[in-house]
Write a protein that holds these residues in place. Structure first.
Motif, mmCIF file in Angstrom:
data_model
loop_
_atom_site.group_PDB
_atom_site.id
_atom_site.type_symbol
_atom_site.label_atom_id
_atom_site.label_comp_id
_atom_site.label_asym_id
_atom_site.label_seq_id
_atom_site.Cartn_x
_atom_site.Cartn_y
_atom_site.Cartn_z
ATOM 1 N N UNK A 11 43.899 -8.980 -69.193
ATOM 2 C CA UNK A 11 44.669 -7.839 -68.693
ATOM 3 C C UNK A 11 43.919 -7.243 -67.512
ATOM 4 N N UNK A 12 44.558 -6.312 -66.819
ATOM 5 C CA UNK A 12 43.893 -5.671 -65.693
ATOM 6 C C UNK A 12 44.300 -4.213 -65.614
ATOM 7 N N UNK A 13 43.494 -3.474 -64.863
ATOM 8 C CA UNK A 13 43.681 -2.032 -64.736
ATOM 9 C C UNK A 13 45.068 -1.703 -64.192
ATOM 10 N N UNK A 14 45.634 -0.612 -64.705
ATOM 11 C CA UNK A 14 46.952 -0.189 -64.226
ATOM 12 C C UNK A 14 46.900 0.283 -62.780
ATOM 13 N N UNK A 15 45.687 0.541 -62.268
ATOM 14 C CA UNK A 15 45.533 0.973 -60.882
ATOM 15 C C UNK A 15 45.363 -0.206 -59.917
ATOM 16 N N UNK A 16 45.423 -1.419 -60.438
ATOM 17 C CA UNK A 16 45.155 -2.599 -59.626
ATOM 18 C C UNK A 16 46.463 -3.303 -59.282
ATOM 19 N N UNK A 17 46.709 -3.516 -58.007
ATOM 20 C CA UNK A 17 47.916 -4.231 -57.591
ATOM 21 C C UNK A 17 47.584 -5.547 -56.903
ATOM 22 N N UNK A 18 46.315 -5.745 -56.501
ATOM 23 C CA UNK A 18 45.918 -6.981 -55.832
ATOM 24 C C UNK A 18 44.409 -7.150 -55.923
ATOM 25 N N UNK A 19 43.951 -8.386 -55.768
ATOM 26 C CA UNK A 19 42.517 -8.699 -55.749
ATOM 27 C C UNK A 19 42.231 -9.486 -54.479
ATOM 28 N N UNK A 20 40.967 -9.563 -54.118
ATOM 29 C CA UNK A 20 40.618 -10.346 -52.939
ATOM 30 C C UNK A 20 40.792 -11.827 -53.242
ATOM 31 N N UNK A 21 40.889 -12.618 -52.213
ATOM 32 C CA UNK A 21 41.050 -14.064 -52.386
ATOM 33 C C UNK A 21 39.858 -14.653 -53.128
#
Length: 714
Positions: free
Chosen positions: A622-632
């Motif tokens: 899972x991931x944080x609800x504040x996260x919409x994208x990650x770096x490549x």
């Protein structure tokens, strides 16, 4: 005016007709003299064509006879199929792929049938199925299997029973009507004896099978409803079945057993159909014990019938669905309306409602028998999709017992292991010599044989409840369990404090392993109660004794009300299953491993916070609800870690938990959206690892907090 020539040679069709008359009907040439030269040529050609057609016909018959003879002497196992519709075409492909020599019998064959025969090396024989004499050249005594699927249930049963002989081939008769299939199994050979002849009781081996039942069983293995309910934090399985024909009824009956699992309340099944009221009355008449108070409260499922036409309903705004979601959270939908296009249309509309946040996001399973495509074209399915199909004809055939030498073999082994465990634990007297599994099986009433068949189908749920995981867990077949693991569970069961087991919350055990085993034993009793209700058993009344013939039993009560000895009989089924799986070779079956779950959480900065994946069987991501994208670079690291983990033999399940809807927007260049990351993970993770996406955000766009997400994962 000169008389017109009665045989104008300028007309081709007329000349050909005269030629055919001269050759076939032997008309007097002097009566039609003078005969034009062209007519004489056409007459000779017609004669040659007629003779050639006759020779070709005889040659084809002789070639078929030769091929039939070669089939009986080539050393390969042989199958004879009666009828060549959709079902037997799938059967023919499946058997040919398993190196069977296949003979197909039907009245006529079209071009597609001949093309399929050429591809798979089938021998096609045109015969009148109503004329026994026309079947004599088939050499049925030299076949190992006969499959009858003519498109009519009674024709299948009638022809199939007439072919049953002692020491003859195994005869399989397809029965599309689920209720009729169940009735024939309940009556056993006596159910076929009314037809007389060789089909009477005491004849050779014969089985009925239903592809709709096979489809429902495959769905249970694929969906793993109990495991999904636990993952979503639900107290029970709640399945919504849309459409209640034969396929819907088969799904309901299988769900009642499969969704009865450790730590979960009895399942709820909601049936939606435009004729739900009438269907509910019919179902209650056929299965009265499932609808009345015969089953004790602790095991009684909730069956609800709602009248609605989902094909003409706005699924995003439907108040009945909203009320269902609010009353008891839904685990999954199953659409089986009898028409693939209707199922697909309703499923797509419901999926769109889920993506817009108008409905809770849960799996949607669509009955899809297919349009006769080759099986390879249906193999790949998007593991990330909400929409999933089941019931493809070829898949149902492949999982059916058609290729087993003994279709009841697994159930016989389980029954034998059950008796061995009961004797070993002192619950049954020790015989002078062990009764072999076949003899023990033959001594069982048909209702008890059917109970063992259901028990072996529930085996996957029991093993999952015990905390065992194996690769390919969504496919048919039991895993191999290491002997030390089976021995451990046997010791745990032997140490249970049975008087303390009241319900899921009041288990009266000391350790966590004992608590899990106590819940499994309790779940097995509940499953057995539903199993007995399906076969119309009831609890004995005052003054009565147990009577298998009248289906009266003394243990159809709450688990807490059983005497200590009877409580352990429920555990014997679990011990028997463990012993059976421990006897399976790891080379022939996937190996099961004890559950080892790791939670991996992607923090708001895109960093993956996790325990070491190591020998994890299950990974929850899972991931944080504040996260919409990650770096490549972060995306590459996450994907590579999961790919390496998935290649291990103990890696079995990856669950991606969504606390909010997937965001496809990318804030800046060089970033990877979470939707794209999930797609990359799906492509990298090994195909034998089960991948499931679970949405916990419900209706609307409000997401879960990081604290709520982490608590759910744990």
């Amino acid at each position: 005016m000169a008389p017109r020539d009665p045989w104008p040679s300028s007309l081709l069709l007329d000349s050909m007709l005269r030629a055919l008359q001269l050759t076939v009907l032997s008309l007097d040439r002097e009566a039609i003299s003078p005969v034009p030269v062209f007519v004489l040529v056409m007459a000779n050609l017609a004669g040659m064509v007629t003779v050639g057609a006759g020779i070709a016909f005889v040659a084809r018959l002789a070639l078929n006879r030769l091929r039939l003879w070669l089939q009986t002497w080539n050393g390969r196992e042989r199958a004879v199929l009666f009828g060549f519709g959709t079902i037997n075409r799938a059967v023919a492909r499946h058997m040919a792929e398993n190196d069977y020599a296949v003979t197909v019998v039907d009245k006529v064959f079209d071009d597609s049938a001949r093309q399929l025969a050429a591809i798979h090396g089938l021998v096609l024989v045109a015969a009148d199925l109503a004329d026994p004499a026309s079947l004599s050249p088939l050499r049925l005594d030299a076949a190992e299997r006969v499959v009858v699927a003519l498109g009519n249930d009674m024709a299948n049963v009638e022809l199939g029973t007439s072919l049953m002989r002692k020491n003859g081939p195994l005869v399989f008769m397809h029965v599309a009507d689920v209720q009729l299939a169940g009735s024939l199994r309940q009556l056993g050979r006596e159910g076929l004896s009314f037809l007389g002849g060789r089909g009477a009781a005491g004849a050779g081996p014969g089985w009925t099978f239903s592809l709709k039942e096979e489809a429902a069983r495959n769905l249970m293995i694929k969906a793993q409803l109990a495991l999904s309910a636990r993952t979503m934090g639900q107290a029970r399985v709640h399945l919504v079945i849309v459409g209640f024909g034969d396929q819907g009824r088969a799904v309901l009956l299988e769900t009642l057993l499969d969704a009865t699992a450790a730590g979960l309340a009895p399942p709820r099944i909601t049936v939606i159909d435009r004729e739900a009221d009438c269907l509910a009355l019919r179902f209650a008449a056929l299965h009265p014990r499932l609808m009345d108070s015969s089953i004790p409260d602790e095991a009684r499922p909730t069956l609800v019938f709602l009248e609605a036409d989902m094909g003409e309903t706005d699924l995003a705004a439907n108040r009945q669905l909203t009320a269902l979601e609010d009353q008891v959270p839904i685990t999954a939908y199953v659409f089986c309306c009898g028409d693939d296009s209707v199922n697909l249309d309703a499923g797509l509309r419901l999926e769109q409602a889920m993506r817009r946040g108008a409905r809770h996001t849960v799996p949607i399973y669509l009955a899809h028998r297919g349009a006769g495509m080759l099986p390879d074209a249906l193999r790949q399915e998007n593991r990330l999709s909400i929409l999933r199909t089941f019931g493809a004809t070829y898949d149902s055939v492949a999982s059916s017992p058609l290729l087993r030498n003994d279709p009841d073999g697994p159930a016989k082994l389980l029954n034998g292991a059950y008796n061995d465990q009961a004797v070993e634990q002192g619950l049954m007297p020790r015989p002078d010599h062990r009764i072999d599994d076949n003899s023990a099986w033959a001594g069982l009433a048909e209702t008890l044989q059917e109970s063992n068949r259901r028990a072996i189908r529930h085996a996957n749920t029991k093993l999952l409840d015990l905390g065992l995981r194996w690769r390919g867990g969504t496919m048919a077949g039991l895993p191999s369990i290491p002997h030390d693991v089976a021995t451990f569970f046997h010791h745990v069961e032997a140490g249970l404090r049975y008087p303390g087991i009241i319900d899921d919350d009041d288990h009266g055990q000391a350790g966590s392993a004992e608590i899990d085993m106590a819940r499994c034993v309790l779940a097995e009793h509940r499953r057995w109660l539903i199993d007995r209700a399906m076969d119309d058993w009831r609890q004995r009344r005052h003054g009565e004794t147990r009577d298998n013939r009248q289906r009266i039993h003394s243990n159809i009560v709450r688990f807490a009300d059983l005497d200590p000895k009877s409580k352990r009989f429920d555990a014997m089924m679990i011990r028997a299953l463990l012993a059976h799986c421990a006897s399976l070779s790891p080379e022939m079956a996937p190996q099961a491993f004890p559950l080892n779950k790791v939670c991996a959480f992607i923090e708001a900065d895109g960093a993956l916070a996790q325990g070491a994946l190591g020998k994890a069987t299950d990974v929850a991501l899972a991931w944080s609800s504040n996260l919409s994208a990650v770096t490549a670079a972060q995306a590459d690291d996450i994907v590579e870690r999961l790919r390496e983990w998935s290649l291990n033999p103990f890696a079995t399940r990856l669950t991606i938990i969504l606390g909010r809807t997937l965001d496809t927007r990318i804030g800046q260049s060089g970033m990877v959206s979470m939707a794209a990351l999930v797609t990359r993970i799906d492509g990298a993770v090994d195909a034998d690892v089960q991948l499931q996406v679970v949405s916990l955000h419900g209706r609307g766009n409000a997401g879960l907090s990081d604290t709520e997400l982490k608590a759910t994962m744990a």
